[in-house]
Design a protein around this motif. Sequence first.
Motif, short mmCIF file in Angstrom:
data_model
loop_
_atom_site.label_atom_id
_atom_site.label_comp_id
_atom_site.label_asym_id
_atom_site.label_seq_id
_atom_site.Cartn_x
_atom_site.Cartn_y
_atom_site.Cartn_z
N PRO A 102 0.82 -1.21 0.00
CA PRO A 102 0.00 0.00 0.00
C PRO A 102 0.85 1.26 0.00
O PRO A 102 0.31 2.35 0.03
CB PRO A 102 -0.78 -0.12 1.31
N PHE A 103 2.16 1.12 -0.01
CA PHE A 103 3.02 2.30 -0.08
C PHE A 103 4.07 2.06 -1.17
O PHE A 103 4.28 0.93 -1.62
CB PHE A 103 3.71 2.58 1.27
N LEU A 160 10.43 10.51 16.65
CA LEU A 160 10.47 10.47 15.19
C LEU A 160 11.65 11.29 14.65
O LEU A 160 12.33 10.88 13.70
CB LEU A 160 9.16 11.03 14.65
N VAL A 187 15.54 8.24 3.05
CA VAL A 187 14.61 8.77 4.07
C VAL A 187 13.29 9.28 3.51
O VAL A 187 12.25 9.12 4.16
CB VAL A 187 15.25 9.89 4.93
N ASP A 188 13.30 9.88 2.33
CA ASP A 188 12.04 10.43 1.82
C ASP A 188 11.00 9.35 1.57
O ASP A 188 9.81 9.63 1.51
CB ASP A 188 12.28 11.23 0.53
N THR A 216 10.88 6.54 3.52
CA THR A 216 10.68 5.76 4.75
C THR A 216 9.28 6.06 5.27
O THR A 216 8.96 7.20 5.58
CB THR A 216 11.72 6.16 5.81
N ILE A 217 8.45 5.04 5.33
CA ILE A 217 7.06 5.29 5.73
C ILE A 217 6.83 4.97 7.21
O ILE A 217 7.56 4.18 7.80
CB ILE A 217 6.04 4.52 4.85
N VAL A 218 5.82 5.62 7.75
CA VAL A 218 5.47 5.41 9.15
C VAL A 218 4.00 4.96 9.21
O VAL A 218 3.14 5.59 8.60
CB VAL A 218 5.65 6.71 9.96
N GLN A 225 -3.00 0.38 9.37
CA GLN A 225 -1.73 0.39 8.64
C GLN A 225 -0.73 -0.55 9.32
O GLN A 225 0.04 -1.26 8.65
CB GLN A 225 -1.15 1.80 8.63
N GLN A 242 -2.30 14.40 10.35
CA GLN A 242 -2.10 13.17 9.56
C GLN A 242 -2.32 13.45 8.08
O GLN A 242 -1.58 12.95 7.23
CB GLN A 242 -3.04 12.07 10.04
N ARG A 294 -2.13 6.91 0.84
CA ARG A 294 -0.70 6.72 1.03
C ARG A 294 -0.32 6.79 2.52
O ARG A 294 -0.99 7.47 3.30
CB ARG A 294 0.08 7.77 0.23
N TYR A 295 0.73 6.06 2.86
CA TYR A 295 1.27 6.16 4.21
C TYR A 295 2.06 7.47 4.30
O TYR A 295 2.68 7.89 3.32
CB TYR A 295 2.25 5.02 4.48
N ALA A 296 2.05 8.05 5.46
CA ALA A 296 2.88 9.23 5.65
C ALA A 296 4.33 8.79 5.71
O ALA A 296 4.65 7.74 6.26
CB ALA A 296 2.50 9.92 6.95
N SER A 297 5.20 9.58 5.09
CA SER A 297 6.63 9.28 5.21
C SER A 297 7.14 9.97 6.46
O SER A 297 6.52 10.91 6.97
CB SER A 297 7.40 9.77 3.99
N ILE A 298 8.28 9.51 6.94
CA ILE A 298 8.83 10.12 8.15
C ILE A 298 9.15 11.60 7.90
O ILE A 298 8.90 12.46 8.76
CB ILE A 298 10.06 9.31 8.65
N ILE A 319 5.87 13.58 7.93
CA ILE A 319 5.37 13.88 9.28
C ILE A 319 6.14 15.06 9.87
O ILE A 319 5.56 15.97 10.48
CB ILE A 319 5.48 12.64 10.20
#
Lengths: 461, 269
Positions: free
Chosen positions: A262-263, A287, A301-302, A304-306, A312, B74, B189-193, B196
């Motif tokens: 999903p990402f 974070l 890093v751009d 890298t998902i959280v 999720q 978010q 989409r998932y948030a990226s670090i 955030i």
Amino acid sequence: MCSFELITDQDIVKSYCTDSSNYPGYADALVRPESTSEVVEILKEANSKKISITPIGNRSSLTGSAAADGGWILDTSQMTKIIEINHKEKFALAEPGMMLSDFKKKILDEGLFYAPDPTSEKECFFGGSIATNASGSRTFKYGSTKKYVRALEVVLASGEILNLRRPEIEKNTFGYLPFQSMVDLFVGSEGTLGVITKTEVELLDKPENFFGGMAFFKTLNEALDFVIAVRKELLKSGPLITPRACELFDNYALDIIRPDSPFKIPQNALAGIFFEQEYSLDFEKILERWLEFLEKNNAIVDDTIVAEKPKQQDELRRLRHKVPSTLFEEGGLYVNNGGGKISTDWSVPIFRIHEIIDYAKKISDEAKIQEPVIYGHIGNGHPHYNFIAKNAEEKKQILQVVHSTCKKVTTMGGTIAAEHGIGKIKKDFVKYQYPKQLIEAMRAVKISLDPNNILAPNNIF
Amino acid sequence: MKIVVLVRQTPDTEAKVKVNSDGKTIDPNGITWIINPYDEFAIEKALKIKEQVGSGEVVLLACGPTRSEEAIRQGLAMGADRAVFIKDDKLEHIDPFVTSKFLANELQNIEHDLILSGKKVIDIESSQIPIFVAETLKLPFVTFVMKINEVDFGNKKITVDRESEGKHEIVEAKLPALITCDRGDDHPRYASITGIMKAKKKEIKEISLDSIDLNSLGLSKEDLEKGARTAITNMELPPARKEAKIFEGEIPEKVAALVKALREEAKVI
């Protein structure tokens, strides 16, 4: 005349004969006790007639430990009670037959937390996880199942009941150390020493919050360096970065999850690290520290998902689970050709992970076998290094490579079986890990507790 | 190109809801709050449009109690550019009509070519808010849209695919328009670090309730508490499912017992 039901209809019995290893088990009958007293009766009857008993959970074993080699199968699925959840002393007492994920959910609903999390927790029983000392991704922070087992009720082959409790004293000089906590003798014993009918496990306070994350790297080596840095950071920097899971996906594992992801998985990523971090306060500060740490250790890093939301977080864990299930399915296609999935379960101290992966790669290249899929519990120095053999010849070549690797890991302070146990299909590797005298001593313990060798015959030895 | 997305914070779909002792509201203790999932689909669609166009701005607009800021953050972490937040804890229980009045009022201050929202909010299972907003602003609206086929900002028109009663309808509307979104093929989409961290610095313009002239919107202070058009008068959890009954014995006995129970206990035959 038995006072318990002995099911001999082979249409039923056959469906209980194998486990996730596809080991071709067989049995004469199936018994389904509902209580400790029924287990006692069954074992007395079987012992008097020298009939083998293979205790089983939900048969998710990857090593054939839940596949019977004759005799009776003792199915624990009818013993599903949680007898007590004690909030004050933080423990739960339960029978073996509940699905581990259901057990954990009940505990969570009570505001408490049971830490062990084998990947197969939705497919394995609570009792099975005790009998195999199961571990999972969160072992990185919490350790394996044995750490949480406080007491056991075990029925021996003779039908005698042992009630064992982990000693709470700090000083004890009586007896050989491995015997000082008899609980540890039975945890992970793969059904060979007794049937575990009740287990008391330690519970923890439910972590307030956690987030999952997935970081990507341009090379496998960078991902491994990152994990080593996490370990060093853990030791040095105090409580801020304390991931509870640290799992590897190599480029092949990333290819497996890409279609369902999903990402976005960046095209230039050749490795990924899935992590989970608990927190109570200071989410943003944690974070920020992670971001700094990821940047310093060459993560992309751009991308890298959280995963903050429960949905999720579940998706991430499902993706992690997709790797072994896909490989299992793919391997299944070649079983009739004499091939199949060949999974390794070795681990080494994390600081030697580069060395062992380089070694394994070198001998795989020399043997000209298909490249493995490397994924899993890298934070514990425990990647699953899995091959798909398309036929018997390939399988033979791959097994030679696996043997060489296992031999090597034992010289590095590692183990040949970090979480799957030995069962029936990894016995050839046992000799690399311990001197034969020690293996004989273990066998002697087994025979002293089970003189007729009726319990889980052919497991471990 | 300016897209405004209406967002609302709702309990997580997995949350165990408890009713407060007043019998009209839910107990917020222990609830994990999330962005209304359908609003997340709307944010995803908005971000995709912006990516396709290559420029523009996605603005989130929310109306709710202080806690809603987390949902806004978010959405900003997903990639929205900024947000406007009509914020007051008195807005906790306002009805869809009042909510829509506040949103429509604020939309007059935000430049927009397109307004997106979820097809419904999952806390009160309502689809009314965006429709009221569109009606108030006299905008064309299309509901339950699975896919945005084309947005032509130059010619001020949008083509969408909506699903209704077993069929797909391709609908064209003039811009500015309001579209309520279903999931379609989109996965939020998932948030990226980094997303955030950047979201922390993005602007959330707060609008206080005191700055809004209720009279000019045709509302009174009581409307905030009692609801202007609708009010929840009673709330209760669905009855717990009864345990299954298992009949023992041989098949003829079981069948007889089942028939007896269906006739005498369940009274369905």
